[in-house]
Design an enzyme around this catalytic site. Sequence first.
Site, PDB file in Angstrom:
ATOM      1  N   TYR A 144       0.852  -1.186   0.000  1.00 54.26           N
ATOM      2  CA  TYR A 144       0.000   0.000   0.000  1.00 54.26           C
ATOM      3  C   TYR A 144       0.884   1.232   0.000  1.00 54.26           C
ATOM      4  O   TYR A 144       1.828   1.337   0.783  1.00 54.26           O
ATOM      5  CB  TYR A 144      -0.892   0.010   1.243  1.00 54.26           C
ATOM      6  CG  TYR A 144      -1.772   1.236   1.371  1.00 54.26           C
ATOM      7  CD1 TYR A 144      -2.798   1.478   0.458  1.00 54.26           C
ATOM      8  CD2 TYR A 144      -1.578   2.151   2.406  1.00 54.26           C
ATOM      9  CE1 TYR A 144      -3.611   2.600   0.581  1.00 54.26           C
ATOM     10  CE2 TYR A 144      -2.392   3.275   2.534  1.00 54.26           C
ATOM     11  CZ  TYR A 144      -3.405   3.498   1.619  1.00 54.26           C
ATOM     12  OH  TYR A 144      -4.202   4.605   1.741  1.00 54.26           O
ATOM     13  N   ASP A 239       9.292   2.928  -0.146  1.00 53.47           N
ATOM     14  CA  ASP A 239       8.243   3.565   0.634  1.00 53.47           C
ATOM     15  C   ASP A 239       8.444   3.143   2.088  1.00 53.47           C
ATOM     16  O   ASP A 239       8.054   2.052   2.481  1.00 53.47           O
ATOM     17  CB  ASP A 239       6.868   3.130   0.100  1.00 53.47           C
ATOM     18  CG  ASP A 239       5.718   3.740   0.900  1.00 53.47           C
ATOM     19  OD1 ASP A 239       5.982   4.350   1.954  1.00 53.47           O
ATOM     20  OD2 ASP A 239       4.561   3.587   0.459  1.00 53.47           O
ATOM     21  N   LYS A 267       4.176   9.325   8.645  1.00 52.29           N
ATOM     22  CA  LYS A 267       3.902   8.783   9.981  1.00 52.29           C
ATOM     23  C   LYS A 267       4.857   9.303  11.065  1.00 52.29           C
ATOM     24  O   LYS A 267       4.702  10.439  11.493  1.00 52.29           O
ATOM     25  CB  LYS A 267       3.819   7.261   9.910  1.00 52.29           C
ATOM     26  CG  LYS A 267       2.675   6.854   8.952  1.00 52.29           C
ATOM     27  CD  LYS A 267       2.167   5.451   9.056  1.00 52.29           C
ATOM     28  CE  LYS A 267       0.872   5.304   8.272  1.00 52.29           C
ATOM     29  NZ  LYS A 267       0.926   4.501   7.083  1.00 52.29           N
TER      30      LYS A 267
HETATM   31  C1  LIG Z   1       0.345   4.946   5.716  1.00 55.25           C
HETATM   32  C2  LIG Z   1       1.116   4.665   4.490  1.00 55.25           C
HETATM   33  C3  LIG Z   1       1.037   5.490   3.358  1.00 55.25           C
HETATM   34  C4  LIG Z   1       0.068   6.627   3.257  1.00 55.25           C
HETATM   35  O1  LIG Z   1       0.297   7.615   4.201  1.00 55.25           O
HETATM   36  P1  LIG Z   1      -0.908   8.650   4.528  1.00 55.25           P
HETATM   37  O2  LIG Z   1      -0.258   9.609   5.473  1.00 55.25           O
HETATM   38  O3  LIG Z   1      -1.990   7.816   5.128  1.00 55.25           O
HETATM   39  O4  LIG Z   1      -1.310   9.272   3.261  1.00 55.25           O
HETATM   40  C5  LIG Z   1       1.865   5.209   2.293  1.00 55.25           C
HETATM   41  N1  LIG Z   1       2.725   4.182   2.321  1.00 55.25           N
HETATM   42  C6  LIG Z   1       2.821   3.369   3.390  1.00 55.25           C
HETATM   43  C7  LIG Z   1       3.805   2.252   3.372  1.00 55.25           C
HETATM   44  C8  LIG Z   1       2.006   3.573   4.497  1.00 55.25           C
HETATM   45  O5  LIG Z   1       2.082   2.735   5.534  1.00 55.25           O
END
Ligand SMILES: *Cc1c(COP(=O)(O)O)cnc(C)c1O
Length: 429
Positions: A144, A239, A267
């Site tokens: 994701y 990511d 985060k």
């Molecule tokens: C949470 C998350 C996102 C998206 O971040 P948001 O602040 O919710 O837009 C993207 N990549 C990873 C791996 C995530 O865990």
Amino acid sequence: MDRSLSNELHTEASVHLVGGVNSPVRAFKSVHGNPIYFEKASGAIVTDVDGNELVDFVQSWGPLIHGHAHPSIIQTVSEKMQNGTSFGAPHLGEIQLAKHVKKRFKHMDKVRFVSSGTEAVMSAVRLARGYTNRDILIKFEGCYHGHVDSLMVSSGSGLATFGIASSPGIPAQTVATTLIAPLNDIEAVEYLFQEHGDEIAAIVIEPLPANNGLLIQSTEFLQNLRTLCDAHGALLIFDEVISGFRFKDGSYGDLCGIVPDITALGKVIGGGLPVGAYGARDEIMQHLSPIGPVYQAGTLSGNPLAMAAGLRTLELLNDEAYDQLEHLGALLEEKVQHVLEKHDMPMRLVRLGSLFWFSPGSQSPPSRSDMIPKDAAALYADVHHGLLERGYMLAPSAYEIGFIATAHEEHHITGMVDALDDVLLTMRD
Ligand SMILES: *Cc1c(COP(=O)(O)O)cnc(C)c1O
């Protein structure tokens, strides 16, 4: 537990907000019951509107590595707030946070701050495409990357629960440039490069996939992605929105001995306020506006309160903090595993540092989304519900991971394990 006020609020919220929520997984759809409306939170504990206290292992889905309302973070933000909430102009806090990010992500010469993880990945992808002058992306089943149009294919997370492979509203042309491969399968990626090698702008991957369970990849697989990118002139985008700053010894890339081209963050670096970031070496970052032609901007980017919360959070993440997270994580793993085995549950605990996941099935932990047993959600829903009734909150989805914060204490962990023991006992009857 009495949740009458929460339920009333949910009824009212559902009149005004879609499904009563502003992010789908909060809706509790894959577990029993309604969402719980929070009143306040402190450390490891959240208090709902009915006055129930819960030990929280969700921690706002990752940002709160020091727990809720950490006194020092709150104080820093409160002080900063007196000077204004947004400047729309540069300030010292951006430099300070960028320096901290660069200390950990050594491949970054420059950092760009945005306001969410989604924005970070979306912008990293645009930069990679602009830099390589190519369009095609490779992403992996079950990873994701936020709700970025071009990456909303086989995404896991809330989508795994809802069984949606993609989303309406995304043009077919947009996803036509996204190629999907299974995780931990280098041959599949080699094949895609054979077919499209000179059109591939980037591989985008969560090096520690943590949005469809915790699917730990072999180091060799990740290293081979690096080799393939180098051989074909494609960029490797890590990511690390969820894995970034979770490990004492560095980025997840460091732990695997891999230097990605671009890393996306979010985060933890916002300490509970909206922040995302991406960064790369100068040669790539020079393509970004205002220096280069790849456009990306944000009204609230580098927001002074968000920078201050992020900076304080990273300052507090010293060796002792990481050691404590590891200690609590190891305790949780050992105790939960023992209880699961005692009750002969077809479930295992997968853990890395302060991240953990109740992995369905008794086999070795899965490294690909298709290895997760399909009936995972039902059993997890019962466990989730039972723990909630006993005052312990795990993520309301079988596919979401749990988070330990420095605010957790041993008794929160052992208390949760005792509650789990009790839940499993009643489930067997
Ligand atoms: C949470 C998350 C996102 C998206 O971040 P948001 O602040 O919710 O837009 C993207 N990549 C990873 C791996 C995530 O865990």
